[in-house]
Design a protein around this motif. Structure first.
Motif, PDB file in Angstrom:
ATOM      1  N   ARG A 102       7.043 -22.571  -1.660  1.00 23.74           N
ATOM      2  CA  ARG A 102       7.195 -23.407  -0.465  1.00 23.74           C
ATOM      3  C   ARG A 102       7.695 -22.581   0.715  1.00 23.74           C
ATOM      4  NH1 ARG A 102       9.872 -28.765  -3.092  1.00 23.74           N
ATOM      5  NH2 ARG A 102       7.935 -29.663  -3.859  1.00 23.74           N
ATOM      6  N   ASP A 103       8.659 -21.690   0.440  1.00 26.25           N
ATOM      7  CA  ASP A 103       9.171 -20.832   1.514  1.00 26.25           C
ATOM      8  C   ASP A 103       8.065 -19.955   2.082  1.00 26.25           C
ATOM      9  OD1 ASP A 103      11.681 -21.919   1.178  1.00 26.25           O
ATOM     10  OD2 ASP A 103      12.481 -20.220   0.023  1.00 26.25           O
ATOM     11  N   ARG A 104       7.250 -19.368   1.189  1.00 26.73           N
ATOM     12  CA  ARG A 104       6.140 -18.517   1.657  1.00 26.73           C
ATOM     13  C   ARG A 104       5.119 -19.332   2.445  1.00 26.73           C
ATOM     14  NH1 ARG A 104       6.435 -15.894  -3.670  1.00 26.73           N
ATOM     15  NH2 ARG A 104       4.734 -17.253  -4.248  1.00 26.73           N
ATOM     16  N   LYS A 105       4.824 -20.560   1.992  1.00 27.65           N
ATOM     17  CA  LYS A 105       3.894 -21.431   2.734  1.00 27.65           C
ATOM     18  C   LYS A 105       4.440 -21.742   4.116  1.00 27.65           C
ATOM     19  CE  LYS A 105       1.672 -24.160  -0.930  1.00 27.65           C
ATOM     20  NZ  LYS A 105       1.601 -25.503  -1.515  1.00 27.65           N
ATOM     21  N   GLN A 106       5.740 -22.066   4.172  1.00 23.17           N
ATOM     22  CA  GLN A 106       6.359 -22.400   5.451  1.00 23.17           C
ATOM     23  C   GLN A 106       6.337 -21.201   6.392  1.00 23.17           C
ATOM     24  OE1 GLN A 106       7.176 -25.356   6.507  1.00 23.17           O
ATOM     25  NE2 GLN A 106       7.808 -24.556   8.482  1.00 23.17           N
ATOM     26  N   GLU A 107       6.631 -20.016   5.879  1.00 21.94           N
ATOM     27  CA  GLU A 107       6.589 -18.805   6.702  1.00 21.94           C
ATOM     28  C   GLU A 107       5.180 -18.562   7.221  1.00 21.94           C
ATOM     29  OE1 GLU A 107       8.142 -15.712   4.203  1.00 21.94           O
ATOM     30  OE2 GLU A 107      10.167 -16.543   4.242  1.00 21.94           O
ATOM     31  N   ALA A 108       4.178 -18.781   6.363  1.00 22.80           N
ATOM     32  CA  ALA A 108       2.783 -18.596   6.777  1.00 22.80           C
ATOM     33  C   ALA A 108       2.409 -19.611   7.859  1.00 22.80           C
ATOM     34  CB  ALA A 108       1.851 -18.722   5.579  1.00 22.80           C
ATOM     35  N   ARG A 109       2.863 -20.866   7.697  1.00 27.60           N
ATOM     36  CA  ARG A 109       2.594 -21.891   8.722  1.00 27.60           C
ATOM     37  C   ARG A 109       3.220 -21.496  10.053  1.00 27.60           C
ATOM     38  NH1 ARG A 109       4.576 -26.436   5.021  1.00 27.60           N
ATOM     39  NH2 ARG A 109       2.823 -26.726   3.641  1.00 27.60           N
ATOM     40  N   GLU A 110       4.459 -21.032   9.992  1.00 28.24           N
ATOM     41  CA  GLU A 110       5.157 -20.642  11.220  1.00 28.24           C
ATOM     42  C   GLU A 110       4.481 -19.449  11.884  1.00 28.24           C
ATOM     43  OE1 GLU A 110       9.189 -20.071   9.979  1.00 28.24           O
ATOM     44  OE2 GLU A 110       9.534 -22.224   9.717  1.00 28.24           O
ATOM     45  N   LYS A 112       1.302 -18.641  11.625  1.00 22.91           N
ATOM     46  CA  LYS A 112       0.037 -19.124  12.183  1.00 22.91           C
ATOM     47  C   LYS A 112       0.279 -19.876  13.493  1.00 22.91           C
ATOM     48  CE  LYS A 112      -4.078 -21.773  11.099  1.00 22.91           C
ATOM     49  NZ  LYS A 112      -4.762 -22.664  10.185  1.00 22.91           N
ATOM     50  N   LEU A 113       1.313 -20.708  13.503  1.00 19.61           N
ATOM     51  CA  LEU A 113       1.643 -21.448  14.718  1.00 19.61           C
ATOM     52  C   LEU A 113       2.017 -20.492  15.842  1.00 19.61           C
ATOM     53  CD1 LEU A 113       2.039 -24.207  16.032  1.00 19.61           C
ATOM     54  CD2 LEU A 113       4.387 -24.181  15.188  1.00 19.61           C
ATOM     55  N   ASP A 114       2.798 -19.472  15.519  1.00 19.98           N
ATOM     56  CA  ASP A 114       3.160 -18.467  16.528  1.00 19.98           C
ATOM     57  C   ASP A 114       1.925 -17.768  17.068  1.00 19.98           C
ATOM     58  OD1 ASP A 114       5.812 -19.097  16.247  1.00 19.98           O
ATOM     59  OD2 ASP A 114       6.296 -17.353  14.978  1.00 19.98           O
ATOM     60  N   GLU A 115       1.013 -17.378  16.178  1.00 24.73           N
ATOM     61  CA  GLU A 115      -0.215 -16.701  16.599  1.00 24.73           C
ATOM     62  C   GLU A 115      -1.063 -17.609  17.474  1.00 24.73           C
ATOM     63  OE1 GLU A 115      -2.097 -15.521  12.962  1.00 24.73           O
ATOM     64  OE2 GLU A 115      -0.603 -13.971  12.534  1.00 24.73           O
ATOM     65  N   GLU A 116      -1.175 -18.886  17.091  1.00 30.52           N
ATOM     66  CA  GLU A 116      -1.971 -19.830  17.888  1.00 30.52           C
ATOM     67  C   GLU A 116      -1.346 -20.051  19.260  1.00 30.52           C
ATOM     68  OE1 GLU A 116      -2.186 -23.270  15.364  1.00 30.52           O
ATOM     69  OE2 GLU A 116      -3.827 -22.431  14.165  1.00 30.52           O
ATOM     70  N   THR A 117      -0.016 -20.101  19.279  1.00 29.80           N
ATOM     71  CA  THR A 117       0.679 -20.286  20.552  1.00 29.80           C
ATOM     72  C   THR A 117       0.447 -19.090  21.471  1.00 29.80           C
ATOM     73  OG1 THR A 117       2.377 -21.574  19.428  1.00 29.80           O
ATOM     74  CG2 THR A 117       2.945 -20.705  21.588  1.00 29.80           C
ATOM     75  N   VAL A 118       0.556 -17.885  20.919  1.00 33.77           N
ATOM     76  CA  VAL A 118       0.321 -16.675  21.708  1.00 33.77           C
ATOM     77  C   VAL A 118      -1.123 -16.627  22.174  1.00 33.77           C
ATOM     78  CG1 VAL A 118       0.182 -14.157  21.558  1.00 33.77           C
ATOM     79  CG2 VAL A 118       2.182 -15.350  20.678  1.00 33.77           C
ATOM     80  N   GLU A 119      -2.046 -16.948  21.256  1.00 38.55           N
ATOM     81  CA  GLU A 119      -3.474 -16.947  21.611  1.00 38.55           C
ATOM     82  C   GLU A 119      -3.758 -17.931  22.735  1.00 38.55           C
ATOM     83  OE1 GLU A 119      -6.529 -17.839  18.656  1.00 38.55           O
ATOM     84  OE2 GLU A 119      -5.859 -16.065  17.579  1.00 38.55           O
TER      85      GLU A 119
END
Length: 143
Positions: A102-110, A112-119
């Motif tokens: 779950r921690d790894r999934k949450q880190e991956a979600r965060e 991805k969200l950071d990358e999408e925000t920057v993009e």
């Protein structure tokens, strides 16, 4: 819930051996476990019962590991575990595996969200810069 008896379990093992083509092993096991003297009606036991019972047990252990001291917010939060882990580890160890996943999934979600925000931010800025650079005359010709 009433527990399964050793005789009933022995019958399930016997049926599994027989259904899997281990006829000699099934005969020997059935004889040694005294199934020939039992009152179990084999017609009432569906094929594949032992496998079904074991799979349901593993699903229960998996569910237990997912809900122990945790709240499942979404269906995505359910973590599937490897059958070998379900068989060889206790619920506390499984819970730790679930938490790590779950921690790894949450880190991956965060991430991805950071990358999408920057993009999104850099994409919008780039588009605005292009509009400023392209002369109005050229833009009118495109449209």
């Amino acid at each position: 819930m009433e527990s399964i008896t050793s005789l009933e379990l022995n019958y399930l093992v016997y049926r599994y051996l027989h259904e899997s083509g281990f006829t000699h092993a099934a005969f020997t096991f059935g004889f040694e476990s005294g199934l020939n003297k039992s009152s179990i009606d084999g017609n009432l036991i569906p094929p594949g019962s032992l496998v079904k019972v074991v799979q349901k047990g593993l699903q229960f252990v998996e569910m237990e590991a997912n809900v122990t001291n945790a709240e499942i917010d979404e269906v995505d939060d359910f973590t599937y575990l490897r059958p070998l882990d379900l068989i060889t580890k206790d619920v506390d160890e499984l819970y730790k595996i679930v938490e790590n996943k779950r921690d790894r999934k949450q880190e991956a979600r965060e991430r991805k969200l950071d990358e999408e925000t920057v993009e999104a931010a850099t994409g919008r800025v780039a588009d605005k810069e292009k509009v400023k650079i392209i002369p109005k005359k050229a833009r009118d010709m495109k449209g």
